[in-house]
Design a protein around this motif. Sequence first.
Motif, PDB file in Angstrom:
ATOM      1  N   VAL A   1      32.608  23.280  45.621  1.00 12.68           N
ATOM      2  CA  VAL A   1      33.779  23.928  46.076  1.00 12.68           C
ATOM      3  C   VAL A   1      33.772  25.053  44.753  1.00 12.68           C
ATOM      4  CG1 VAL A   1      35.468  22.821  47.066  1.00 12.68           C
ATOM      5  CG2 VAL A   1      35.489  23.306  44.736  1.00 12.68           C
ATOM      6  N   PHE A   2      33.067  26.824  45.327  1.00 12.30           N
ATOM      7  CA  PHE A   2      33.153  27.884  44.306  1.00 12.30           C
ATOM      8  C   PHE A   2      33.993  28.566  44.690  1.00 12.30           C
ATOM      9  CE2 PHE A   2      29.242  25.559  46.636  1.00 12.30           C
ATOM     10  CZ  PHE A   2      28.458  25.522  45.645  1.00 12.30           C
ATOM     11  N   PHE A   3      33.751  29.189  43.343  1.00 16.79           N
ATOM     12  CA  PHE A   3      35.028  30.068  43.084  1.00 16.79           C
ATOM     13  C   PHE A   3      34.552  31.677  42.751  1.00 16.79           C
ATOM     14  CE2 PHE A   3      36.699  25.753  43.008  1.00 16.79           C
ATOM     15  CZ  PHE A   3      38.050  26.560  43.207  1.00 16.79           C
ATOM     16  N   ASN A   4      35.378  33.163  42.643  1.00 17.75           N
ATOM     17  CA  ASN A   4      34.486  34.297  42.257  1.00 17.75           C
ATOM     18  C   ASN A   4      35.890  34.340  40.563  1.00 17.75           C
ATOM     19  OD1 ASN A   4      34.339  37.029  41.379  1.00 17.75           O
ATOM     20  ND2 ASN A   4      34.731  37.766  43.109  1.00 17.75           N
ATOM     21  N   THR A   5      35.342  33.810  39.956  1.00 16.58           N
ATOM     22  CA  THR A   5      36.516  34.422  38.647  1.00 16.58           C
ATOM     23  C   THR A   5      36.224  35.124  37.630  1.00 16.58           C
ATOM     24  OG1 THR A   5      34.860  32.935  37.196  1.00 16.58           O
ATOM     25  CG2 THR A   5      36.612  31.270  37.934  1.00 16.58           C
ATOM     26  N   ASP A   6      34.999  35.977  37.802  1.00 18.72           N
ATOM     27  CA  ASP A   6      35.187  37.784  37.330  1.00 18.72           C
ATOM     28  C   ASP A   6      34.654  38.898  38.307  1.00 18.72           C
ATOM     29  OD1 ASP A   6      32.411  37.075  38.378  1.00 18.72           O
ATOM     30  OD2 ASP A   6      31.188  36.707  36.669  1.00 18.72           O
ATOM     31  N   GLY A   7      34.847  38.589  39.250  1.00 18.21           N
ATOM     32  CA  GLY A   7      35.264  39.778  40.158  1.00 18.21           C
ATOM     33  C   GLY A   7      33.742  39.975  40.222  1.00 18.21           C
ATOM     34  N   LYS A   8      33.077  39.281  40.157  1.00 19.29           N
ATOM     35  CA  LYS A   8      31.304  39.710  40.549  1.00 19.29           C
ATOM     36  C   LYS A   8      31.219  38.783  41.433  1.00 19.29           C
ATOM     37  CE  LYS A   8      30.786  41.078  35.771  1.00 19.29           C
ATOM     38  NZ  LYS A   8      29.973  41.978  34.736  1.00 19.29           N
ATOM     39  N   GLY A   9      31.357  38.155  41.729  1.00 13.64           N
ATOM     40  CA  GLY A   9      30.593  36.695  43.554  1.00 13.64           C
ATOM     41  C   GLY A   9      30.734  35.473  42.494  1.00 13.64           C
ATOM     42  N   ILE A  10      30.555  34.823  43.527  1.00 17.88           N
ATOM     43  CA  ILE A  10      30.042  32.966  42.505  1.00 17.88           C
ATOM     44  C   ILE A  10      29.970  33.120  41.199  1.00 17.88           C
ATOM     45  CG2 ILE A  10      29.463  31.097  43.403  1.00 17.88           C
ATOM     46  CD1 ILE A  10      29.232  31.475  45.900  1.00 17.88           C
ATOM     47  N   SER A  11      31.093  32.236  41.050  1.00 19.01           N
ATOM     48  CA  SER A  11      30.844  32.317  39.159  1.00 19.01           C
ATOM     49  C   SER A  11      31.501  30.908  38.511  1.00 19.01           C
ATOM     50  CB  SER A  11      31.437  33.499  38.200  1.00 19.01           C
ATOM     51  OG  SER A  11      32.654  33.740  38.494  1.00 19.01           O
TER      52      SER A  11
ATOM     53  N   ASP B   1      46.619  25.397  43.055  1.00 17.99           N
ATOM     54  CA  ASP B   1      46.382  25.835  42.119  1.00 17.99           C
ATOM     55  C   ASP B   1      45.857  27.181  42.287  1.00 17.99           C
ATOM     56  OD1 ASP B   1      47.025  25.469  38.469  1.00 17.99           O
ATOM     57  OD2 ASP B   1      44.984  27.486  39.255  1.00 17.99           O
ATOM     58  N   SER B   2      47.623  27.902  41.619  1.00 19.19           N
ATOM     59  CA  SER B   2      47.521  29.709  42.164  1.00 19.19           C
ATOM     60  C   SER B   2      45.826  30.447  41.548  1.00 19.19           C
ATOM     61  CB  SER B   2      49.134  29.589  41.502  1.00 19.19           C
ATOM     62  OG  SER B   2      48.789  29.682  40.335  1.00 19.19           O
ATOM     63  N   TYR B   3      45.755  29.629  40.544  1.00 22.74           N
ATOM     64  CA  TYR B   3      44.047  30.181  39.351  1.00 22.74           C
ATOM     65  C   TYR B   3      43.634  30.552  40.898  1.00 22.74           C
ATOM     66  CZ  TYR B   3      40.420  31.864  36.918  1.00 22.74           C
ATOM     67  OH  TYR B   3      39.918  32.389  36.044  1.00 22.74           O
TER      68      TYR B   3
END
Length: 215
Positions: free
Chosen positions: A92-102, A129-131
């Motif tokens: 599972v992948f997330f965008n945590t820095d606002g620049k794409g998958i990170s 989780d909300s985050y």
Amino acid sequence: MKKAASLVLALSIGFGAFAGSAAAATELETAVDRLVGVDYKYGGTTTKGFDCSGFTGYVFEKLGIDLPRRSADQATVGAKVGKDELRPGDLVFFNTDGKGISHVGIYMGDGNFAHSSSSRGVSIGKMNDSYYSKRYVTARRVLDETQYVALATEAAPAAPVVAEAPPAPAPAPAPEAAAVTEDVALSTEAAELAAEHAGENVAVEDVVEALRQLM
């Protein structure tokens, strides 16, 4: 002190996530459980410390599967699956820095995913989780059906062995039947005796006496 508290929290979450399957943990669960609590380390790929893709790469390597080094590259392998189709072993992948998958983790079932975060190290998180729910991007399935059954599902219990019942003993003949059988044998023997002496000059009294003894 803060580090110790984080470790206790991570362990409690990890054990709680898999408590229901502790007696029959899958290979995937075993590989992840051994790493819960390991510190986060940027660029880390060993048990001395993991970043997110270093953790996923390490786990899958233990399962015999090679993954690319970076999370963005891991998002290109396998097949894309919907969030409502997730099964244990999916990435599972997330965008945590606002620049794409990170960021990347491993879906473990029941809405849980294992990952190495900068704040908690290797731990078990919640997909809702909300985050993370706000930053979810996609998921990839890298385990084929054979690998999924072997690595991410519990083995089916073996069918119980049922001993074959011994054959029932033949019933003993009823007393009446035994008597009839004996009478038939005696009559047969008398007939054989009469036939044996047929044509011989034998006194009738002798034959009668012989038959009387047989009866």
